[in-house]
Each structure stands twice: as C-alpha cells, then as structure tokens.
Motif scaffolding. Structure first.
Motif, mmCIF file in Angstrom:
data_model
loop_
_atom_site.group_PDB
_atom_site.id
_atom_site.type_symbol
_atom_site.label_atom_id
_atom_site.label_comp_id
_atom_site.label_asym_id
_atom_site.label_seq_id
_atom_site.Cartn_x
_atom_site.Cartn_y
_atom_site.Cartn_z
ATOM 1 N N SER A 48 1.335 -1.283 0.292
ATOM 2 C CA SER A 48 0.128 0.501 0.448
ATOM 3 C C SER A 48 0.872 1.413 -0.526
ATOM 4 O O SER A 48 2.145 1.230 0.103
ATOM 5 C CB SER A 48 -0.044 -0.278 1.424
ATOM 6 O OG SER A 48 -0.112 -0.239 2.364
ATOM 7 N N ALA B 279 -1.609 1.648 -3.292
ATOM 8 C CA ALA B 279 -1.952 0.884 -4.823
ATOM 9 C C ALA B 279 -1.112 1.758 -5.644
ATOM 10 O O ALA B 279 -0.201 2.058 -6.652
ATOM 11 C CB ALA B 279 -3.058 0.627 -5.046
ATOM 12 N N SER B 280 -1.660 3.048 -5.678
ATOM 13 C CA SER B 280 -0.806 4.284 -6.000
ATOM 14 C C SER B 280 -0.361 5.505 -5.724
ATOM 15 O O SER B 280 -1.575 5.889 -4.566
ATOM 16 C CB SER B 280 -1.640 4.408 -7.269
ATOM 17 O OG SER B 280 -2.676 4.984 -6.939
ATOM 18 N N GLN C 20 1.936 -6.567 -5.801
ATOM 19 C CA GLN C 20 1.780 -5.918 -6.311
ATOM 20 C C GLN C 20 1.748 -4.867 -6.917
ATOM 21 O O GLN C 20 1.011 -4.099 -7.595
ATOM 22 C CB GLN C 20 -0.414 -6.206 -6.181
ATOM 23 C CG GLN C 20 -1.138 -7.237 -6.416
ATOM 24 C CD GLN C 20 -2.791 -7.279 -7.133
ATOM 25 O OE1 GLN C 20 -3.402 -6.408 -5.755
ATOM 26 N NE2 GLN C 20 -3.176 -7.433 -8.451
ATOM 27 N N THR D 182 3.420 -0.543 -5.868
ATOM 28 C CA THR D 182 2.794 0.769 -5.495
ATOM 29 C C THR D 182 3.470 1.488 -6.629
ATOM 30 O O THR D 182 4.482 0.855 -6.930
ATOM 31 C CB THR D 182 3.033 1.299 -4.197
ATOM 32 O OG1 THR D 182 2.849 0.376 -3.357
ATOM 33 C CG2 THR D 182 3.067 2.739 -4.582
#
Lengths: 113, 110
Positions: B7, B9-10, B102, B104
């Motif tokens: 975390s 994600a962006s 996944q 950042t």
C-alpha cells in the motif's frame, strides 16, 4: 548494466500459434527462472532451473514448456497460445537456488489477438 | 501460502517530497526485497532487508519482522523515481521462488 538478455522484447500473434522466448545470462549463475507478469502487474513464478535441471514447476498449462541447453540459457516455448497468455514474461537468474538475489531481464511482452 | 500486500496502490507526489511505501506479509520474512520496475518494464533489485533498517542512497527500508511489515522511504523524490515499487519474499524452502506484492505505482510530478 544488463546481464540477462531476452528476445524478442515484443511479440504479437494469433490464437493457436506457437511462440518462443529466449533468455541468456552472462553472470555465470547456476539458477534461472521464468516469471509471468499479468495485466494487473502481478508477478508469479512459472519455472525454475538449476544447472539445467528443472526444480520448480508451478501450475501452468501444459502448453508452456521451458527448455535449457546449458545453465546460461533458459527458453520458454508456448504451443498454441491463448488470449490469457497475453502478459510480460520475465526471465531472471540467481547465483544458486538458495540465493534470493535475482537479476531480471527486460521482459518479453506477448500480445495474443 | 505466503501473501504479500502493498500500500498504497498508487502515489502521486511533487518533486522533492518524500515517499513512504508499505509492505505487509503473512509469514516471517527470510529475505525481504524491494524491487523497482521502470515504466519501460525492466525490473531491478533495490535492496534486501529481512530485518532492521538499511540505507542506500535516498532509499531507507525498515523491516519489523515480528510485525510482518516493511517500509520503503524515498527522500527528496525525483521525477526519475517514477515507476512501480514491488516488495517480494521468498518461499521458505526456495529462496529464488519469490512471492511478489502487486506493487505501488509512484508518480513524481515536476
């Protein structure tokens, strides 16, 4: 400095065709890997070879087959590609199977139409 | 099996600001690594930090093993820092079999 070389970097093909990706490392490492990165950018291991011997074979469709002629080369062949095979395929190497320090190639992006 | 959650994600920042990226994992990390993936796709290892704090250049990673989390701090961000940052851990029995988060996606605006 690039030491893991992949070809081709891009490939577009039709469903049902065969595709091969080549990987060569010049680091003198014993272990090589193929990882798949999907459209959501999630990386998952597919295969691992240690000194030409297969040591990891994750649950991948049988149309995927790795080929290793020597410890510096690990190719990936896909027979009869499917749309879900569209992804970036990343080759990597490490000094040995017990070392987690991986060196990645630049990737081979496959698009299946 | 081992799971890795990252975390945010962006993250979008102005050049010069500091970035803080988080990684949480489900079991004890033996050799947690941070990777950088450029917009062009190439993936490079930034540092390996199974526990404690490590520095390299403008990067600082802090891993608290018992709390199963790691952070990556980028100080004085630059536009060239833009890309995706991935956290990865090996399966316990196979150090080269990495489980990736996944990522950042970091965007640094000039």
């Amino acid at each position: 400095e690039t030491a893991v070389f992949q070809t081709p970097n891009y490939h577009v093909t039709q469903v049902g065709n065969e595709v091969s990706f080549n990987c060569k490392q010049t680091l003198g490492h014993d272990t090589m890997y193929w990882y798949k990165q999907d459209s959501k950018k999630l990386l998952k291991i597919m295969f691992s070879y240690n000194n030409k011997q297969l040591i990891v074979n994750e649950t991948v469709p049988r149309r995927f087959s790795p080929q290793s002629s020597d410890k510096a080369h690990l190719n990936l062949r896909i027979k009869s590609v499917e749309p879900e095979d569209s992804a970036v395929y990343l080759c990597a190497s490490s000094p040995d199977r017990d070392t987690g320090q991986l060196y990645f190639g630049e990737g081979s992006k496959l698009t299946v139409l | 099996g081992q799971q890795v959650q990252q975390s945010p994600a962006s993250l979008v920042l102005q050049e010069g600001e500091n970035a803080e990226l988080q990684c949480n994992f489900s079991s004890t990390a033996t050799q947690l690594q941070w990777f950088y993936q450029s917009p062009g796709g190439s993936l490079v290892s930034l540092l390996s930090n199974p526990s404690g704090t490590k520095h390299t250049g403008r990067l600082t990673s802090t891993t608290v093993t018992k709390e199963r989390r790691s952070s990556l701090h980028i100080s004085s961000s630059q536009t060239t820092d833009s890309g995706t940052y991935l956290c990865a851990l090996p399966m316990n029995y196979n150090q080269g079999k990495l489980i990736f988060g996944q990522g950042t996606k970091l965007s640094i605006k000039p």
